[in-house]
Structures are given as structure tokens and as C-alpha cells.
Design a protein around this motif. Structure first.
Motif, PDB file in Angstrom:
ATOM      1  N   GLU A 137      -1.492   2.460  -0.223  1.00  0.00           N
ATOM      2  CA  GLU A 137      -1.044   3.718  -0.810  1.00  0.00           C
ATOM      3  C   GLU A 137      -1.244   4.863   0.177  1.00  0.00           C
ATOM      4  OE1 GLU A 137      -2.693   2.465  -5.278  1.00  0.00           O
ATOM      5  OE2 GLU A 137      -3.635   4.075  -4.115  1.00  0.00           O
ATOM      6  N   HIS A 191       3.778   9.395  -4.148  1.00  0.00           N
ATOM      7  CA  HIS A 191       4.597   8.720  -5.153  1.00  0.00           C
ATOM      8  C   HIS A 191       4.618   7.207  -4.921  1.00  0.00           C
ATOM      9  CE1 HIS A 191       8.211   7.646  -7.504  1.00  0.00           C
ATOM     10  NE2 HIS A 191       7.887   8.708  -8.224  1.00  0.00           N
ATOM     11  N   ARG A 192       4.771   6.491  -6.005  1.00  0.00           N
ATOM     12  CA  ARG A 192       4.727   5.030  -5.939  1.00  0.00           C
ATOM     13  C   ARG A 192       5.840   4.447  -5.069  1.00  0.00           C
ATOM     14  NH1 ARG A 192       2.077   1.123  -8.682  1.00  0.00           N
ATOM     15  NH2 ARG A 192       3.107  -0.903  -8.912  1.00  0.00           N
ATOM     16  N   SER A 245      -2.476  -3.490  -2.746  1.00  0.00           N
ATOM     17  CA  SER A 245      -1.473  -2.488  -2.369  1.00  0.00           C
ATOM     18  C   SER A 245      -1.959  -1.631  -1.202  1.00  0.00           C
ATOM     19  CB  SER A 245      -1.150  -1.572  -3.564  1.00  0.00           C
ATOM     20  OG  SER A 245      -2.289  -0.821  -3.933  1.00  0.00           O
ATOM     21  N   THR A 294       3.311  -2.757  -2.529  1.00  0.00           N
ATOM     22  CA  THR A 294       2.673  -3.423  -3.662  1.00  0.00           C
ATOM     23  C   THR A 294       2.861  -4.940  -3.555  1.00  0.00           C
ATOM     24  OG1 THR A 294       4.675  -3.151  -5.008  1.00  0.00           O
ATOM     25  CG2 THR A 294       3.005  -1.431  -5.154  1.00  0.00           C
ATOM     26  N   HIS A 301       4.559   3.250  -1.767  1.00  0.00           N
ATOM     27  CA  HIS A 301       3.484   2.259  -1.750  1.00  0.00           C
ATOM     28  C   HIS A 301       4.021   0.890  -1.330  1.00  0.00           C
ATOM     29  CE1 HIS A 301       1.005   4.648  -4.976  1.00  0.00           C
ATOM     30  NE2 HIS A 301       1.453   5.403  -3.981  1.00  0.00           N
TER      31      HIS A 301
END
Length: 637
Positions: free
Chosen positions: A491, A164-165, A489, A170, A168
Motif C-alpha cells: 500500500e 486509494h485502493r 498487499s 493485493t 495497491h
């Protein structure tokens, strides 16, 4: 092509006529015909071809639509040539003209049919799977497929899933995209990740994994290395210690404070000096704490004791650039792969010269080496003479014998960087700038390399680092957890094995894992001749039952057998089924009164009793369906 056509050739006009047109699911790279003696004659199979695609071998069967069973259709199967030679090559050379005895297509248990049925064009069977006539018997299908296509890996369907973001990092800016080929690009441990930045002074950003999210545009605290970064690595036994190799032939040891960086670090904990030229790479010992190996342009590998800050060994014998090095799982040996085309094994405590030497990859663009299968083999990721990226497997007992197996991948300028999981014997590889991650299971016997499903990303990544096995979610059958570095990013990527009964602990996938993040001896003890060994732990949660101890699942037929749908029904049966369905549907409406039932009507004596009105009342009372139009006459006002 996606089409396979079948033609009948005759001795008279039109000589050639098309009898079938088969559309395939994948482009055809080649087609081979199976010998006649392998056909299933009782199912009226007249031809079988094998279609070669990019990833599969697909059997395509051609059947004449006749009633199959225990009868042999002699008109479809004339006598055919067998597998016994009629004469030797010497007999033919002397002028012999013997003919091979024909073989009849029926067995003694079959009764040929004397009268041919109506002619029909053969039609190909579905190419979605193996037909009933492709294998000798259903009970031997798995064994036959394995013997024809070779063994397959239980991790062949391994899936890479980007998490899921919220997990992350970013808004990553000023990433250094020009790290040397010997560097992995970035590195991570269970608590934090280190990323090189393209700023003056060789800066390295440190991100705490517990603080994922959007990064600030400015004011990011970093490590000021003062020179360009060549390679860097976290200490596996101290998650706060980071060693950085620079262009100035020095190794700087940094200590990250607990909780992460809050201000820029400018003074290292220690500086190691001894190399005379730029350093390629640094590798920590897998068992001994504070023991580091480094390789350099001066064509030497040096060992360092970080506790004392001293150089303790210098290994020689290389004639060119050292592409990569790796410690053996037991920590006794060190393997290197060099641009001079040689693969070497050192026993540093016994000699500064290699104890074994053998041929490495033919290409000279870069290479990596890793120990696999409990140290029995060395896997080398390099290039062949045509610059194709290839994996090579060497026996650690006999490097001079050369590679015992190889697996080509693709053509790309970047070297494939391997990550090997000793628990599953799965190696995950990717290169800087790639969008594809290759996955292989390595087995100790032929064919050695078992290719699994690859993971693909939408944009190129700059590196891939992996976390300890304890970070994997076993409830999701996750066997590896990686961090993917892109241009902006970081991830997390979970590599999972698709399983049905996830409520059980998959003990066939999770053997006891070594606690490699804890040291078993000190650098001084190892240099003195001692050997250590990691202890192991189970990853099984307390509330999960091993799948090997789970009750057997009762097989429930999901659908009715095909005979149920293919059975011919009479018109009366169809009418009864339709009527029953309609009555059942109307019966469900009994509990739902119609809106007109709540309307206030008129008295019975106010209606004129006629046939149409009686019919309406009868229909409404018994069916509860619709109000039919009818002629009604009121009396009075």
C-alpha cells in the motif's frame, strides 16, 4: 485517574469539605502545584496546578467567582511566604529561629477591598487550553510555552495517509516473513518493487508500480536466486539492477528487463565472491556508480566495483556481528554499528582500520545507523540495557565522547529501521511486525529529537520502503511517499504536512532537493581519490507561487465576539427580535402562492357577510398562512 478533587481544610468541624470536582480529558500521571506568587490575583485565581498526562502538561486554574478587574480581594489573599531564605543551613543548625518575611499579595497599583464578598467555592477553569493567568502576558505566550515545554517541530502534525485502493498491490501470497534482522524486508525504486517469497530457491517477485492491482494466483514470474536471500537492494543509479546477498557468501547481480519480468530469471548478470561466511547486508555508494559495500559473518566489510566485478577494499576491526552500516552524505566515510558494542567510522580510501571508534547501544539485539544533519551527527537506532528501543545521537567528530542525546520509544523485539529525509531533517522509523511508525525531526542543537505525530495502521506491516522525493505530490504538501508491505498487499502511504493555503508552493517545506538518483562519478574515479556532489533541483511546479511571496491573508472574524452573546437584552428587545424573525420568515413565502389560491371559488354575492367571514378574508389576504375555521352560510341552492 480522570478526576481531580479540591478540598478545604478548616480548624473546626467538619474539618474537611469538598469544594470542587474537576473532570479531566486524559488520565493523570502526576500533579504539581504552582507557587502562590505566580497566580493572577486580579482574576481571583486562588490556586493553580499542573496536570501531567502521557503527552501533555495541562494547567488547571481555580477561581473564586467574583467580579474581577483592577480590584484586589484581600480576603482571598492573606500574606504568603516569599522566595527569600530567612537563614542559612548553618544558622539553623546553630539554633536559629528566624522567620521569613511574608509577602503581600497585592501590588502598589491595586486597591484592596475592605469588605469581603459572599463566600463561594473555587471552580476549575477549562483544561482545554492555557488560561489568561498562566502566562506573564499574551504577547509572551509562545515564548513562555517554548521555554517551559521546549521547542516544537513544524512537522509535529505530520499525517500518514494510505492512498486509494486502486494504487495497491493485493492478493500477495507466499511472502517470506523470515528475512534476517539486517534486511529491510523489501526494497523499491521509482519504477518497481522487489519482494522476497517463501518458496524454494530464494525467489524474489518484481512488481511494476505502474501496474498496480490484484495479482494473479499463479504464474507469477520471479528471480530464482538459488539460495536463501539475506539482503537485497536496488542500484540507485540503475533502476533495472538488483543485487542480492545469499546464505552462500555470494552476491548475485540481476538485470530486470525493461517493462518488468515476463519470465523467470535464473542466470544472474554477475556473481561477486570474496566473503567466507554468510552476508548480512549490502549498501550502494551514494555518489559513485557501481560501488557496493557488503558486511558478513566473517566480520569484514568489503567494497566491490560492479563494473569490473572485483573486490577493491576489505575493512577490518569488528569483533562481532555487524548490525548495520551507512555511507556519509558526501560519500567519503562509512559508519558501522556492531554487536561488540562499538560504533566505528572508516575512511576506506585511506585505511582498512577505523579512523574513529566509540560506544554504541548497550543492548545486543540489533541496531541501525544513519547520518543526519548534513553528516554532522550519526543517529543509531538500537536497544538500551533494559531492551527498550532507543534512538541515540552521536557527534561524527567525536565518537569517543558517547551519545550526546537519546530518545526512548517503546519495548519491542524488532529493530527500528530508519528512513532519513535530508530536506526536512525528518526521520521515519518502524520495525517489522509493528503497527506504529515513529516520526522525529532532528535538529543540530538541544533537545535534538523533536517528536512528531506517529502513523498507525490496523494490521502489522512487514516493512516500509520510500520512493524519491519527485514522487511526492507537492500540491498536497506531501514530504515523503512510502510503500507499506503487509502480509497480503503493498500500500502506498503519503506523509503530508497539514497546511491551509495549499494553492501556494510551501517553499519552507520544500528546499531544493538533491538528485541522488543520478551518479556524480564512477567507482574507479572515487577509488582514485575523486569526490563528487549531487546537483539540486526545485520541486516547485511552474503554475504555483511560493507561499513566501503570497499576499498576506486578511484575517476575517469567523464569529461575533463573546460580548455580543453575553450582552443582556431587555424584554422589549427580545420581543422585537422574535417578531422580526417571524415577519422575515413569512415574507419569504410571498413568492410561493398557497394551493387554495388556485381553487375556483364562488361569487361574492353568494356569501353571507358576517364577522367571521370578514375575519377569514382579512387574515388570508394579509398573512398567507392558514385557513381558519369559520361559520359560513350559503343562500340559494
Amino acid at each position: 485517574l480522570l478526576v481531580i478533587d479540591c478540598f478545604e481544610v478548616s480548624a473546626s468541624e467538619p474539618f474537611l469539605s469538598q469544594v470542587s470536582h474537576c473532570l479531566t480529558d486524559a488520565p493523570t500521571r502526576g500533579v504539581a502545584m504552582v507557587p502562590k506568587l505566580a497566580l493572577d490575583v486580579l482574576s481571583c485565581e486562588v490556586m493553580r496546578v499542573l496536570q501531567l498526562t502521557d503527552s501533555f502538561i495541562v494547567p488547571i486554574n481555580y477561581h473564586v467567582p467574583r467580579k474581577s478587574g483592577q480590584e484586589f480581594h484581600a480576603d482571598l489573599y492573606p500574606d504568603t511566604l516569599g522566595r527569600t531564605a530567612a537563614m542559612s543551613a548553618a544558622e539553623w543548625w546553630k539554633g536559629g529561629e528566624k522567620q521569613e518575611a511574608p509577602v503581600r499579595g497585592c501590588s502598589t497599583s491595586s486597591s484592596p477591598l475592605s469588605s469581603p464578598s459572599s463566600s463561594a467555592a473555587p471552580s476549575p477553569s477549562s483544561t482545554s487550553g492555557l488560561s489568561s493567568g498562566f502566562l506573564p502576558s499574551p504577547s509572551q505566550s509562545a515564548k513562555a510555552i517554548s521555554s517551559m515545554l521546549g521547542p516544537s517541530s513544524k512537522f509535529r502534525h505530520l499525517q500518514g495517509v494510505v492512498l486509494h485502493r486502486d494504487t495497491h498491490f493485493t492478493n500477495l501470497k507466499r511472502l517470506n516473513l523470515t528475512t534476517p534482522g539486517e534486511c529491510d524486508g523489501f526494497c523499491a525504486n521509482r519504477h518497481r518493487v522487489a519482494v522476497p517469497l517463501a518458496t524454494a530457491g530464494g525467489q524474489i517477485a518484481i512488481f511494476e508500480l505502474s501496474q498496480a492491482g490484484k495479482l494473479a494466483d499463479t504464474g507469477l514470474p520471479t528471480i530464482q536466486n538459488s539460495v536463501n536471500v539475506a539482503d537485497f537492494s536496488w542500484d540507485p543509479f540503475n533502476s533495472h539492477r538488483l543485487v542480492v546477498a545469499g546464505d552462500d557468501a555470494k552476491i548475485r547481480v540481476w538485470q530486470v528487463p525493461k517493462g518488468g519480468l515476463t519470465e523467470t530469471l535464473t542466470e544472474p548478470e554477475a556473481i561477486l565472491q570474496g566473503h567466507t561466511e554468510k552476508i548480512y547486508s549490502v549498501k550502494f555508494h551514494p555518489l559513485a556508480s557501481g560501488l557496493l559495500a557488503s558486511s558478513s559473518y566473517d566480520q569484514t566489510v568489503r567494497l566491490w566495483n560492479l563494473e569490473s566485478g572485483d573486490e577493491v577494499k576489505a575493512l577490518r576491526g569488528h569483533q562481532d556481528q555487524i548490525f548495520g552500516m551507512a555511507w556519509s552524505p558526501d560519500g567519503k566515510l562509512l559508519a558501522t554499528v556492531c554487536k561488540d558494542g562499538k560504533l566505528r567510522i572508516y575512511d576506506p580510501r585511506k585505511s582498512a582500520d577505523p579512523v574513529q571508534e566509540g560506544a554504541g547501544p548497550e543492548g545486543h539485539r540489533g541496531a541501525r545507523v544513519v547520518w543526519v544533519c548534513d553528516g554532522i551527527y550519526l543517529m543509531v537506532s538500537g536497544f538500551d540495557s533494559r531492551s527498550e528501543r532507543t534512538l541515540y545521537l552521536h557527534s561524527a567528530e567525536s565518537l569517543s565522547s558517547g551519545a550526546i542525546a537519546s530518545a526512548p520509544t517503546d519495548v519491542s523485539p524488532s529493530t527500528l529501521i530508519p528512513f532519513y529525509d535530508p530536506d526536512t531533517s525528518v526521520v521515519i522509523l518502524t520495525g517489522k511486525g509493528d503497527t506504529r511508525v515513529y516520526i522525529f525531526e532532528i535538529v543540530p542543537e538541544a533537545p535534538y529529537f523533536l517528536e512528531c505525530a506517529s502513523f498507525n495502521s490496523s494490521e502489522p506491516h512487514k516493512g516500509l520502503a520510500f520512493l524519491p522525493k519527485t514522487e511526492c505530490v507537492v500540491q498536497e504538501v506531501e514530504v515523503a511517499r512510502g510503500l507499506r508491505l503487509s502480509k497480503t498487499s503493498i500500500e502506498p502511504v503519503a506523509f503530508r504536512v497539514p497546511r491551509v493555503r495549499k494553492e501556494f508552493f510551501q517553499d519552507d517545506v520544500y528546499p531544493d532537493t538533491a538528485v541522488w538518483w543520478e551518479s556524480s562519478l564512477t567507482a574507479s574515479a572515487w577509488l582514485a581519490g575523486s569526490d563528487g556532489k549531487h546537483h539540486s533541483i526545485s520541486l516547485k511546479p511552474k503554475d504555483m507561487t511560493p507561499v513566501s511571496e503570497a499576499p498576506k491573508e486578511v484575517q476575517v472574524r469567523k464569529y461575533l465576539p463573546s460580548s455580543h452573546y453575553l450582552e443582556e437584552k431587555t424584554d422589549e428587545q427580545k420581543k422585537d427580535e422574535l417578531l422580526s424573525a417571524m415577519i422575515g420568515k413569512l415574507g419569504n413565502m410571498d413568492d410561493n402562492p398557497l394551493p387554495q389560491e388556485s381553487f375556483q371559488g364562488v361569487e361574492d354575492d353568494e356569501w353571507v357577510s358576517d364577522k367571521q367571514t370578514q375575519m377569514y378574508i382579512h387574515t388570508h389576504t394579509h398573512t398567507h398562512t392558514h385557513i381558519y375555521p369559520c361559520s359560513c352560510v350559503f343562500q340559494g341552492d
